[in-house]
Design a protein around this motif. Structure first.
Motif, PDB file in Angstrom:
ATOM      1  N   ASP A  20       0.874  -1.180   0.000  1.00  0.00           N
ATOM      2  CA  ASP A  20       0.000   0.000   0.000  1.00  0.00           C
ATOM      3  C   ASP A  20       0.910   1.229   0.000  1.00  0.00           C
ATOM      4  O   ASP A  20       1.559   1.535   1.000  1.00  0.00           O
ATOM      5  CB  ASP A  20      -0.891  -0.050   1.252  1.00  0.00           C
ATOM      6  N   GLU A 219      -7.640   0.836  -3.999  1.00  0.00           N
ATOM      7  CA  GLU A 219      -7.803   0.422  -2.601  1.00  0.00           C
ATOM      8  C   GLU A 219      -9.259   0.459  -2.149  1.00  0.00           C
ATOM      9  O   GLU A 219      -9.696  -0.404  -1.385  1.00  0.00           O
ATOM     10  CB  GLU A 219      -6.912   1.289  -1.716  1.00  0.00           C
ATOM     11  N   ASP A 239     -12.211   5.854   3.519  1.00  0.00           N
ATOM     12  CA  ASP A 239     -10.822   5.628   3.961  1.00  0.00           C
ATOM     13  C   ASP A 239     -10.142   6.993   4.082  1.00  0.00           C
ATOM     14  O   ASP A 239      -9.866   7.649   3.078  1.00  0.00           O
ATOM     15  CB  ASP A 239     -10.119   4.734   2.921  1.00  0.00           C
TER      16      ASP A 239
HETATM   17 MG   LIG Z   1      -4.164   4.933   2.549  1.00  0.00          MG
END
Ligand SMILES: [Mg+2]
Ligand SMILES: Nc1ncnc2c1ncn2[C@@H]1O[C@H](COP(=O)(O)OP(=O)(O)OP(=O)(O)O)[C@@H](O)[C@H]1O
Length: 429
Positions: A20, A219, A239
Motif C-alpha cells: 500500500d 484500494e 478511507d
Molecule cells: Mg491509505
C-alpha cells in the motif's frame, strides 16, 4: 545441492506481497497463501499475514495520492519490505500494489445486447465480444469525464480493475451466462481507471524493487470486496488517510463508484502546526495525543476549536462527493470508516452529530438511521493475522488489499473474470 534453489523458489510462490503506497506511509504485508486443498470451497483462498512493515514517506514522494518521486518511493518501499521480510523470513516475488487518490476513477456501465439467434447457446466468444463493446463504451465515457474534470483533454487513462456486477438473460439473473439461451443479454461492469503516467510509475517501482507485478488495485475497491459486510444493505466506505479521503459506494450489493477528496489527516496536522506555531512533526504527535485523550481537557478543547473549521470543510467535501453519485435511489445508512485519519475523534463526532444526520437524511434519503462504524481487521475474512500486531484503522486498507490479492490469485482460472482480464490486458497495451 541441486534441489535447494528449486525448493526456495517454490516457497516464494506461496507468498504474496501487498504493497500500500500511501501519501503518509508505505505499508508492506507478506501473505502466505494457505493450502486449502482440504476445504470444500477450493476457489476461496485463505491467507495469513506473516510479516508487516511500515515506513513513513519522505516529503515530496507523493502528491494527492499519486507518486511524485519514483526513486524516493522505491527507497521507502524497500525499507517497509525489508522490515516485513525480516519478520516473515521470506521475500515474496509477486506483488499487488494498491492505489488511491483523486485520479483513480470508478464507474459502472451497463449494456443490453439483443441476440439474433436466441436459441443458440451463449459461448465465450459472444460474451467476449459484448464485454469488449461495454469496455470501449465505458472507457470513452470515463475519458471525456476526466478530461472535463481536469480541463486536460490529452489525459491518457487505462483500466486497472473490472468487476462484472450483474448478468441477466431475458431479465433473469445468472452468475455465468455460458450455455444459456435467450433474446437479450444484460451486462453491468464496474471499471476502475488510472492515468497512464501513474500506472507506468507503479510498474517502474515494481521493476526497481525486483518484483513481479501481478496487479494494480484500487484500494477503495479492495475494501468493498474484502471487508465482508452485508452487500445487500450496502455501505459508504470512507478511507481517511494522510493525503486523501477515498469514498466508495455500495448499493443493493453492487459497487457503484469510487471517488476521492484531497483532504485528510495531514491537513489537520498542518492546521495545528500553523495555529500553534509548531513544527509539522510536533503537531502530528499532538494530534495523536489528542485522539487518545492524552492531553488535558483544556488542551483538548482548544484543539477541537482549532480543527472545527477544517473538520466541517472535510464533511462538506464528503457531502459534495456523495452528491456526485446517482441520486435516484436511497443511500445505504451505514458509513464504514478506516485509514489512520479516521481515528481523529472529531471525525466520528461530526458524523454522529444529530444536525448532520438530519441534514444528510433529508438530502440523501438514507434507507435507515445513519450509523457510523469502524472496519476492524477481523472483518477482512480471508486474511488471518499471524503476527498478532495488526490493529488500528491504518492497517485495514493494506489488509483489504491483501484479501483482494488472494482473490485475484484464486480467480485466475474462472472463466468470466478471465474474459474481463483479457479485455483489460488488450486495452492496457
Ligand atoms: Mg491509505
Ligand atoms: N490516532 C490517530 N488520530 C488521528 N490521526 C491519526 C491517528 N493515527 C494516525 N493518524 C493520521 O492518519 C494519517 C495516516 O493514515 P494512513 O496510514 O491511513 O495514510 P496513508 O495510507 O499513508 O495515506 P493516503 O491513504 O492518503 O495515501 C496521518 O495523517 C496521521 O496523522
Amino acid at each position: 545441492m541441486k534441489w535447494f534453489p528449486k525448493r526456495k523458489s517454490k516457497i516464494k510462490d506461496d507468498y504474496l506481497l501487498a504493497l500500500d503506497i500511501g501519501t503518509e506511509f508505505v505499508k508492506a504485508l507478506i501473505i502466505k497463501i494457505e493450502d486449502n486443498s482440504e476445504k470444500i470451497d477450493k476457489e476461496k483462498k485463505q491467507g495469513s499475514v506473516v510479516g508487516y512493515g511500515r515506513e513513513r514517506q519522505s516529503s515530496g514522494n507523493m502528491l494527492a495520492g499519486a507518486v511524485a518521486d519514483i526513486d524516493g518511493v522505491v527507497c521507502t518501499c524497500k525499507k517497509a519490505i525489508d522490515i516485513a521480510s525480516s519478520i516473515a523470513r521470506v521475500k515474496p516475488k509477486r506483488v499487488v500494489i494498491g492505489v488511491a487518490g483523486e485520479f483513480i476513477k470508478g464507474a459502472t456501465t451497463s449494456f443490453v445486447c439483443k441476440r439474433s439467434e436466441s436459441e443458440k447457446d451463449i459461448d465465450s466468444a459472444e460474451i467476449q465480444n459484448i464485454i469488449q463493446k461495454i469496455q470501449h463504451k465505458a472507457f470513452n465515457k470515463m475519458r471525456s469525464q476526466l478530461a472535463w474534470e481536469t480541463c486536460r483533454p490529452e489525459i491518457e487513462i487505462k483500466p486497472i480493475n473490472a468487476l462484472l456486477t450483474e448478468i441477466k438473460i431475458d431479465g433473469y439473473k445468472v452468475t455465468n451466462p455460458l450455455g444459456f439461451q435467450g433474446n437479450e443479454i444484460f451486462l453491468s461492469v464496474f471499471n476502475i481507471y488510472a492515468p497512464l503516467v501513474h500506472l507506468r510509475a507503479l510498474e517502474n517501482i515494481a521493476l526497481k524493487l525486483n518484483l513481479e507485478l501481478i496487479s494494480i488495485a484500487a484500494e477503495s475497491y479492495a475494501l468493498t470486496k474484502s471487508s465482508g459486510f452485508n452487500p445487500i444493505s450496502g455501505a459508504i466506505f470512507i478511507d481517511i488517510g494522510g493525503g486523501t479521503t477515498d469514498i466508495a459506494l455500495v448499493r443493493q450489493g453492487k459497487i457503484e463508484g469510487i471517488k476521492s477528496l484531497s483532504l485528510a489527516g495531514r491537513s489537520f496536522s498542518k492546521r495545528l502546526a500553523q495555529s500553534l506555531n509548531l513544527g509539522f512533526e510536533e503537531a502530528e504527535q499532538l494530534k495523536i495525543k489528542h485522539a487518545y485523550k492524552e492531553t488535558s481537557p483544556n488542551v483538548q478543547k482548544k484543539i477541537r476549536e482549532i480543527l472545527k473549521r477544517d473538520v466541517e470543510i472535510w464533511l462538506n467535501g464528503v457531502e459534495l462527493v456523495l452528491d456526485e453519485f446517482d441520486q435516484k435511489g436511497s443511500f445505504p445508512s451505514l458509513i464504514l470508516l478506516c485509514g489512520g485519519g479516521s481515528l481523529l475523534p472529531d471525525i466520528k463526532n461530526i458524523l454522529n452529530r444529530e444536525s448532520v444526520k438530519k441534514k444528510w437524511s433529508d438530502k440523501f434519503s438514507f434507507n435507515q438511521n445513519l450509523q457510523t462504524n469502524f472496519i476492524k481487521s477481523k472483518h477482512i475474512s480471508n486474511i488471518i493475522d499471524k503476527t498478532n500486531t495488526l490493529e488500528g484503522s491504518e492497517i485495514i486498507t493494506p489488509l483489504a488489499l491483501a484479501g483482494l490479492a488472494l482473490d485475484i490469485a484464486s480467480s485466475e482460472k474462472t472463466i468470466m473474470p478471465s474474459i474481463l482480464r483479457r479485455t483489460i490486458r488488450m486495452m492496457r497495451q
